[in-house]
Design an enzyme around this catalytic site. Structure first.
Site, short mmCIF file in Angstrom:
data_model
loop_
_atom_site.label_atom_id
_atom_site.label_comp_id
_atom_site.label_asym_id
_atom_site.label_seq_id
_atom_site.Cartn_x
_atom_site.Cartn_y
_atom_site.Cartn_z
N LYS A 183 5.97 -31.24 -19.71
CA LYS A 183 7.03 -31.36 -20.44
C LYS A 183 8.42 -30.79 -19.70
O LYS A 183 8.38 -29.67 -19.17
CB LYS A 183 7.00 -30.52 -21.59
CG LYS A 183 8.07 -30.73 -22.65
CD LYS A 183 8.20 -29.52 -23.66
CE LYS A 183 9.07 -28.28 -23.29
NZ LYS A 183 10.39 -28.79 -23.49
N GLU A 221 5.71 -18.31 -13.78
CA GLU A 221 6.77 -18.30 -12.82
C GLU A 221 8.02 -17.93 -13.88
O GLU A 221 8.58 -18.66 -14.43
CB GLU A 221 7.09 -19.46 -12.04
CG GLU A 221 5.99 -20.05 -10.98
CD GLU A 221 5.97 -19.22 -9.72
OE1 GLU A 221 6.61 -18.10 -9.55
OE2 GLU A 221 5.06 -19.79 -9.05
N CYS A 268 16.10 -18.41 -10.38
CA CYS A 268 15.30 -17.24 -10.87
C CYS A 268 15.35 -16.20 -9.86
O CYS A 268 15.21 -15.00 -9.93
CB CYS A 268 13.89 -17.73 -10.90
SG CYS A 268 13.34 -18.85 -9.74
N GLU A 321 18.14 -9.86 -16.60
CA GLU A 321 18.57 -11.20 -15.79
C GLU A 321 19.74 -11.86 -16.60
O GLU A 321 19.48 -12.10 -17.64
CB GLU A 321 17.29 -12.12 -15.90
CG GLU A 321 17.42 -13.46 -15.17
CD GLU A 321 16.46 -14.58 -15.21
OE1 GLU A 321 15.83 -14.60 -16.21
OE2 GLU A 321 15.92 -15.00 -14.12
#
Ligand code: NAP
Ligand code: MG
Length: 484
Positions: free
Chosen positions: A189, A263, A297, A394
């Site tokens: 997906k 991840e 990331c 983040e």
């Protein structure tokens, strides 16, 4: 910035043509070797974040479609893919890699239009690296016994894979190539805002003649991803995305025998010592956080500079930031493209306010911003404390925090004082210092005197809330295998 400096950096526009790619009005699901309509009949719209124009409609797959895809993948696994010789499997993967390479210009333009990332980046980084991952894992397909001598590696079955929006095709390649090379079949997906290159990849894979059901795409929203995660006949889930969703997935899989790799997010430290080559370090800082609009990331979003050179580094950094060009992602001169979605743009603005409210000093490049679209100037925060929200959470945008340090022990403590542990950078002229620091950082990847360098042969992954499992390299085969 002075008028004179601005003049040095003004270039004539050099746009890549959007005509390179013929975007269809509608993209269907790809299940069992066929392009099929979603069972609900629903499609959602995909937008170009650079001008907010609609680019196409994407099929919204639901639980029923996921079930059809998993059934097709299971059948293909049992009847074809697990029976095929590993060398033949490798040939298919090589063919996909070559066909992607042939259509790389088209894929690069599509990626930039759909995600807002600069054409320089999609052309020079995302697409070539995605192709290289297929080439690299094609090579491993018939060498698994040599990769794990005496351990009798075996495939798992059906792999469910969920992709984020920041490196759409590249993250897909990181997952599809090792899954196929190890003999698994795939249900994947893409992220809702960036499905386009996955839809083109499905066409490429179809044309490559991969047996029906080996590779299936079910596009959609988070609930489509959840249907893949929760399907009882999936053997492995590979997820790249936010830590929040990663936690939901880990909970959902507790007590099942499904394998899992996560991840997740990051807040990576980029550390500059006073003996570092400063101009190169400044380039590395810029590349570390402003590359891909900070939608990385492993972005070097926390800068630590040794106190005695902090003033000089900040001055050089501000000067360099002022020369960065923010604008049309398809223009080859552009350094910073569009923020991927309105939602993400607003999240970043929220953090800018938090940073100011916390008392940090904000600097934004005086660059010109296009009037329409999700654009923002590269941003620095100075006078940041270790406990400030902007130094802990983040942000996932072109926003850098700067802190100073005096000793090696102090910076190691500060760098490791984070819930994340994805990557880090160390800048120093002294090899022994670099090895000392890198060996003590709790981060999956540590770059020395460089930043954001990737290679299919190098494993990538995190510690702590950045997830677990490795993608890339020989390590990237392990999550798709079981051993006697
Ligand atoms: P996200 O919201 O977690 O979404 C990631 C993917 O999961 C999307 O395809 C999303 O679908 C889907 N999803 C959402 N809810 C789900 C659920 N309950 N179950 C299953 N799937 C679900 O993350 P994102 O905003 O796309 O990506 C940004 C994040 O990814 C950042 O935190 C970044 O650090 C991280 N990231 C990590 C790495 C790494 O290698 N460590 C690489 C890239 C990005 P929709 O798009 O439809 O919501
Ligand atoms: Mg889009």
């Amino acid at each position: 910035m002075s008028k004179k400096t601005q003049d040095i950096w003004s270039y004539a526009p050099a746009p890549e043509s959007s005509k390179v790619v013929q975007i269809k009005e509608k993209y269907d699901l790809y299940i069992d070797g066929k392009f099929v309509k979603p069972s609900s009949g629903k499609y959602f719209k995909s937008f170009n974040p650079a001008d907010e124009k609609e680019i196409c409609s994407i099929a919204y797959g639901n639980e029923k479609d996921v079930d059809l895809a998993v059934k097709a993948a299971r059948k293909a696994y049992n009847t074809v893919w697990s029976k095929l010789s590993s060398a033949e499997r490798g040939k298919y993967i090589f063919r996909i890699a070559r066909m992607m390479q042939e259509r790389s210009r088209e894929l690069a333009v599509a990626e930039s239009i759909d995600s807002g990332k600069t054409i320089r980046e999609s052309r020079d980084i995302d697409i070539p690296l995605a192709c290289n991952h297929f080439f690299y894992y094609a090579g491993w397909a018939d060498k698994l016994e040599e990769a794990f001598p005496g351990r009798k590696p075996k495939s798992l079955g059906v792999a469910g894979q969920i992709i984020p929006w920041n490196f759409p095709l590249l993250m897909a390649a990181w997952k599809i190539a090792p899954a196929l090379a190890t003999g698994n079949t795939v249900v994947i997906k893409p992220a809702e805002t960036t499905s386009l290159t996955m839809m083109i990849l499905a066409e490429i894979i179809h044309e490559a003649g991969l047996p029906a059901g080996v590779f299936n795409v079910v596009s959609g929203y988070g609930d489509t991803g959840a249907a893949i995660v929760n399907h009882p006949d999936v053997n492995k889930i590979a997820f790249t995305g936010s830590t929040a969703v990663g936690k939901i997935i880990q909970k959902a899989l507790a007590g099942t025998d499904k394998k899992l790799t996560l991840e997740l997010g990051g807040k990576s430290a980029n550390i500059v010592f006073d003996d570092a080559p400063i101009d190169q370090a400044v380039e590395g800082i810029v590349n570390g956080i402003f590359f891909n609009q900070g939608h990385v990331c492993c972005a070097g979003s926390r800068l630590f500079v040794q106190e005695n050179i902090a003033e000089k580094v900040i001055e050089k950094l501000k000067f360099r930031m002022a020369s960065l060009i923010v604008g049309d992602p398809l223009d080859k001169n552009t350094d910073i493209g569009a923020i991927n979605s309105k939602e993400q743009f607003e999240t970043i603005q929220k953090y800018l306010k938090i940073g100011k409210d916390e008392g940090s000093e904000m600097y934004q490049s005086p660059c010109k911003l296009p009037k329409k679209g999700n654009y923002m100037a590269p941003t620095l925060f100075m006078n940041v404390a270790q406990s400030n929200i902007i130094a802990q959470e983040e942000i996932f945008g072109p926003v850098l925090t700067i802190q100073t340090f005096r000793t090696i022990d102090e910076v190691i403590q500060k760098a490791n004082n984070s819930p994340f542990g994805l990557a880090a950078g160390v800048w120093s002229d002294k090899g022994s210092k670099v090895f000392n620091v890198t060996s003590q950082l709790r981060a999956g990847v540590v770059w020395a005197n460089t930043y954001n360098k990737f290679d299919p042969a190098a494993p990538f992954g995190g510690y702590k809330e950045s997830g677990f499992g490795r993608e890339g390299g020989l390590h990237g085969l392990i999550p798709y295998l079981k051993f006697d």
